[in-house]
Design a protein around this motif. Structure first.
Motif, mmCIF file in Angstrom:
data_model
loop_
_atom_site.group_PDB
_atom_site.id
_atom_site.type_symbol
_atom_site.label_atom_id
_atom_site.label_comp_id
_atom_site.label_asym_id
_atom_site.label_seq_id
_atom_site.Cartn_x
_atom_site.Cartn_y
_atom_site.Cartn_z
ATOM 1 N N TRP A 82 0.815 -1.263 0.061
ATOM 2 C CA TRP A 82 0.039 -0.088 0.036
ATOM 3 C C TRP A 82 0.880 1.272 0.063
ATOM 4 O O TRP A 82 0.258 2.382 -0.657
ATOM 5 C CB TRP A 82 -1.319 0.104 1.164
ATOM 6 C CG TRP A 82 -0.620 0.009 2.394
ATOM 7 C CD1 TRP A 82 -0.064 -0.955 3.641
ATOM 8 C CD2 TRP A 82 -0.254 1.300 3.290
ATOM 9 N NE1 TRP A 82 0.032 -0.700 4.496
ATOM 10 C CE2 TRP A 82 0.290 0.765 4.678
ATOM 11 C CE3 TRP A 82 -0.363 2.402 3.074
ATOM 12 C CZ2 TRP A 82 0.529 1.603 5.678
ATOM 13 C CZ3 TRP A 82 -0.158 3.328 4.082
ATOM 14 C CH2 TRP A 82 0.335 2.911 5.490
ATOM 15 N N LEU A 83 2.118 1.237 0.618
ATOM 16 C CA LEU A 83 2.951 2.442 0.428
ATOM 17 C C LEU A 83 3.350 2.471 -1.055
ATOM 18 O O LEU A 83 3.582 3.756 -1.567
ATOM 19 C CB LEU A 83 4.498 2.357 1.393
ATOM 20 C CG LEU A 83 3.866 2.357 3.123
ATOM 21 C CD1 LEU A 83 4.921 1.746 3.714
ATOM 22 C CD2 LEU A 83 3.323 3.506 3.224
ATOM 23 N N ALA A 84 3.743 1.453 -1.574
ATOM 24 C CA ALA A 84 4.165 1.528 -3.057
ATOM 25 C C ALA A 84 2.939 2.002 -3.890
ATOM 26 O O ALA A 84 3.323 2.796 -4.729
ATOM 27 C CB ALA A 84 4.763 0.310 -3.734
ATOM 28 N N LEU A 85 1.982 1.527 -3.635
ATOM 29 C CA LEU A 85 0.636 1.970 -4.521
ATOM 30 C C LEU A 85 0.442 3.501 -4.219
ATOM 31 O O LEU A 85 0.172 4.019 -4.967
ATOM 32 C CB LEU A 85 -0.571 1.165 -3.855
ATOM 33 C CG LEU A 85 -1.906 1.424 -4.787
ATOM 34 C CD1 LEU A 85 -1.668 1.145 -6.199
ATOM 35 C CD2 LEU A 85 -3.108 0.763 -3.840
ATOM 36 N N SER A 86 0.516 4.021 -2.952
ATOM 37 C CA SER A 86 0.522 5.424 -2.676
ATOM 38 C C SER A 86 1.688 6.260 -3.714
ATOM 39 O O SER A 86 1.133 7.250 -4.023
ATOM 40 C CB SER A 86 0.750 5.818 -1.221
ATOM 41 O OG SER A 86 1.942 5.307 -0.944
ATOM 42 N N HIS A 87 2.602 5.676 -3.729
ATOM 43 C CA HIS A 87 3.743 6.614 -4.670
ATOM 44 C C HIS A 87 3.532 6.362 -6.153
ATOM 45 O O HIS A 87 3.565 7.244 -6.775
ATOM 46 C CB HIS A 87 5.291 5.878 -4.446
ATOM 47 C CG HIS A 87 5.778 6.136 -3.231
ATOM 48 N ND1 HIS A 87 6.056 7.458 -2.634
ATOM 49 C CD2 HIS A 87 6.153 5.355 -1.975
ATOM 50 C CE1 HIS A 87 6.759 7.364 -1.628
ATOM 51 N NE2 HIS A 87 6.769 6.079 -1.081
ATOM 52 N N ALA A 93 -0.513 11.160 -10.871
ATOM 53 C CA ALA A 93 -1.186 12.445 -10.547
ATOM 54 C C ALA A 93 -0.336 13.613 -10.617
ATOM 55 O O ALA A 93 -0.854 14.384 -11.326
ATOM 56 C CB ALA A 93 -1.792 12.395 -8.970
ATOM 57 N N LEU A 94 0.699 13.326 -10.423
ATOM 58 C CA LEU A 94 1.723 14.483 -10.548
ATOM 59 C C LEU A 94 2.309 14.619 -11.912
ATOM 60 O O LEU A 94 2.514 15.527 -12.357
ATOM 61 C CB LEU A 94 3.026 14.559 -9.473
ATOM 62 C CG LEU A 94 2.699 14.771 -8.140
ATOM 63 C CD1 LEU A 94 3.576 14.444 -7.089
ATOM 64 C CD2 LEU A 94 2.354 16.399 -7.866
ATOM 65 N N CYS A 95 2.468 13.491 -12.485
ATOM 66 C CA CYS A 95 2.909 13.638 -14.087
ATOM 67 C C CYS A 95 1.866 13.997 -14.965
ATOM 68 O O CYS A 95 1.823 14.416 -16.101
ATOM 69 C CB CYS A 95 3.383 12.359 -14.549
ATOM 70 S SG CYS A 95 5.023 11.788 -13.680
ATOM 71 N N ILE A 105 8.284 11.597 -10.811
ATOM 72 C CA ILE A 105 9.673 10.970 -11.070
ATOM 73 C C ILE A 105 10.305 10.548 -9.671
ATOM 74 O O ILE A 105 10.496 9.588 -9.626
ATOM 75 C CB ILE A 105 10.494 11.555 -11.982
ATOM 76 C CG1 ILE A 105 10.159 11.590 -13.185
ATOM 77 C CG2 ILE A 105 12.064 10.852 -12.002
ATOM 78 C CD1 ILE A 105 10.896 12.444 -14.469
ATOM 79 N N ALA A 106 9.943 11.408 -8.851
ATOM 80 C CA ALA A 106 10.458 11.133 -7.329
ATOM 81 C C ALA A 106 9.806 10.163 -6.683
ATOM 82 O O ALA A 106 10.219 9.467 -6.225
ATOM 83 C CB ALA A 106 10.532 12.520 -6.608
#
Length: 126
Positions: A82-87, A93-95, A105-106
């Protein structure tokens, strides 16, 4: 100077604080269960990294053995997915915006660290 500006913008617009809180919650859950304290330490290390990611990277820790690999499998089941999914979601969303591409990218750079945090360390990029 550019790294500093990017890191400050990351905290405000890139979701750094929200992601660090997610790692903090995972760390607290891991600290409550005594057996998973090493996972809590790894989660706190990643929380600090997710607050200030520009100018740093994650590298394999020398001397990390099979035990850390097996523990990473348990980490993926407990908190890593779930942490990787949040990233991934934050990165997508940011791209969408041109200005958010470096922050996306970060976020994508943090996905492998979210999956396999044990046996790795955060180092400064020269």
């Amino acid at each position: 100077m550019i790294r500093f500006v990017l890191n400050v913008l990351w905290l405000v617009f890139g979701g750094g604080i929200v992601l660090a809180v997610g790692y903090g919650v995972a760390a607290l859950i891991c600290f409550v269960l005594v057996v998973t304290i090493p996972f809590g330490v790894a989660s706190l290390r990643l929380a600090v990294y997710s607050l200030w990611p520009f100018g740093r990277t994650v590298v394999p820790k020398p001397g990390a053995g099979v035990a850390s690999g097996l523990a990473n499998v348990l980490w993926v089941v407990l908190a890593g997915w779930w942490l990787a999914l949040s990233h991934i979601l934050a990165g997508i969303a940011l791209c969408v915006t041109i200005i958010g591409i470096p922050f996306g990218i970060a976020n994508f750079k943090l996905v492998p660290a979210a999956f396999w945090p044990l046996g790795r360390e955060v180092v400064d990029v020269p």
